[in-house]
Design an enzyme around this catalytic site. Structure first.
Site, PDB file in Angstrom:
ATOM      1  N   HIS A 100       0.841  -1.190   0.000  1.00  0.00           N
ATOM      2  CA  HIS A 100       0.000   0.000   0.000  1.00  0.00           C
ATOM      3  C   HIS A 100       0.875   1.238   0.000  1.00  0.00           C
ATOM      4  O   HIS A 100       2.057   1.185   0.366  1.00  0.00           O
ATOM      5  CB  HIS A 100      -0.922   0.010   1.222  1.00  0.00           C
ATOM      6  CG  HIS A 100      -0.191  -0.076   2.510  1.00  0.00           C
ATOM      7  ND1 HIS A 100       0.268  -1.265   3.027  1.00  0.00           N
ATOM      8  CD2 HIS A 100       0.184   0.889   3.388  1.00  0.00           C
ATOM      9  CE1 HIS A 100       0.884  -1.036   4.170  1.00  0.00           C
ATOM     10  NE2 HIS A 100       0.859   0.266   4.411  1.00  0.00           N
ATOM     11  N   HIS A 102       0.790   5.408   1.213  1.00  0.00           N
ATOM     12  CA  HIS A 102       0.116   6.457   1.976  1.00  0.00           C
ATOM     13  C   HIS A 102       0.110   7.734   1.142  1.00  0.00           C
ATOM     14  O   HIS A 102       1.154   8.162   0.648  1.00  0.00           O
ATOM     15  CB  HIS A 102       0.865   6.751   3.274  1.00  0.00           C
ATOM     16  CG  HIS A 102       0.952   5.579   4.203  1.00  0.00           C
ATOM     17  ND1 HIS A 102       0.121   5.416   5.279  1.00  0.00           N
ATOM     18  CD2 HIS A 102       1.778   4.507   4.213  1.00  0.00           C
ATOM     19  CE1 HIS A 102       0.433   4.303   5.922  1.00  0.00           C
ATOM     20  NE2 HIS A 102       1.437   3.729   5.289  1.00  0.00           N
TER      21      HIS A 102
HETATM   22  P1  AMP Z   1       1.947   0.752   7.361  1.00  0.00           P
HETATM   23  O1  AMP Z   1       2.346   1.049   8.781  1.00  0.00           O
HETATM   24  O2  AMP Z   1       2.786   1.475   6.334  1.00  0.00           O
HETATM   25  O3  AMP Z   1       1.893  -0.734   7.116  1.00  0.00           O
HETATM   26  O4  AMP Z   1       0.511   1.357   7.171  1.00  0.00           O
HETATM   27  C1  AMP Z   1      -0.649   0.696   7.552  1.00  0.00           C
HETATM   28  C2  AMP Z   1      -1.687   1.761   7.733  1.00  0.00           C
HETATM   29  O5  AMP Z   1      -2.963   1.147   7.719  1.00  0.00           O
HETATM   30  C3  AMP Z   1      -1.573   2.540   9.043  1.00  0.00           C
HETATM   31  O6  AMP Z   1      -1.429   3.930   8.767  1.00  0.00           O
HETATM   32  C4  AMP Z   1      -2.891   2.229   9.753  1.00  0.00           C
HETATM   33  O7  AMP Z   1      -3.390   3.331  10.479  1.00  0.00           O
HETATM   34  C5  AMP Z   1      -3.789   1.852   8.605  1.00  0.00           C
HETATM   35  N1  AMP Z   1      -4.882   0.974   8.951  1.00  0.00           N
HETATM   36  C6  AMP Z   1      -4.828  -0.176   9.661  1.00  0.00           C
HETATM   37  N2  AMP Z   1      -6.039  -0.730   9.760  1.00  0.00           N
HETATM   38  C7  AMP Z   1      -6.887   0.078   9.086  1.00  0.00           C
HETATM   39  C8  AMP Z   1      -8.295   0.055   8.827  1.00  0.00           C
HETATM   40  N3  AMP Z   1      -9.070  -0.933   9.293  1.00  0.00           N
HETATM   41  N4  AMP Z   1      -8.825   1.058   8.096  1.00  0.00           N
HETATM   42  C9  AMP Z   1      -8.044   2.060   7.649  1.00  0.00           C
HETATM   43  N5  AMP Z   1      -6.725   2.141   7.848  1.00  0.00           N
HETATM   44  C10 AMP Z   1      -6.145   1.172   8.566  1.00  0.00           C
END
Ligand code: AMP
Length: 114
Positions: A100, A102
């Site tokens: 993913h 951001h």
């Molecule tokens: P990363 O730390 O780069 O793996 O990013 C994962 C992101 O997913 C974090 O910013 C979390 O806040 C976000 N995240 C986790 N669970 C959810 C969810 N159910 N809905 C929306 N965002 C989420």
């Protein structure tokens, strides 16, 4: 491989505030926003990390960039600016092992990766 939390969102098994979707990409508001606009742009194909990209699936990164461009325009931050970040593994801060990107914006972002 078990379904990631993002695959569960794609399957509508858990809710999310979806802002963009096409055949291969989905994007939704981050549950823990780090900026006024913080959207997670996800490949529907569950690829664990950037290390798992190959010549067959790398085109999806281009699709993420195109989705980001469209979302930034829809949110009215294409001209003011925004940042795209992809975290990989532990030192990179990755917590969800499903590729993913951001999209952060809506304010002047500082730069402090320390
Ligand atoms: P990363 O730390 O780069 O793996 O990013 C994962 C992101 O997913 C974090 O910013 C979390 O806040 C976000 N995240 C986790 N669970 C959810 C969810 N159910 N809905 C929306 N965002 C989420």
């Amino acid at each position: 491989m078990s379904d990631s939390i993002f695959t569960k969102i794609i399957k509508r098994e858990i809710p999310a505030s979806i802002v963009y979707e096409d055949d291969e990409i989905i994007a939704f508001n981050d549950i823990s926003p780090q900026a006024p606009i913080h959207i997670v742009i996800v490949t529907k194909m569950q690829i664990e990390t950037l290390n798992d990209l190959n010549s067959d699936n790398a085109y999806l990164i281009g699709k993420i960039a195109l989705a980001a461009k469209q979302i930034a325009k829809d949110k009215g931050i294409d001209k003011s600016g925004y940042r795209l970040i992809m975290n990989c593994n532990d030192d990179g801060g990755q917590t969800v092992f499903h590729i993913h990107c951001h999209l952060l914006g809506g304010k002047k972002l500082s730069w402090n990766p320390a």
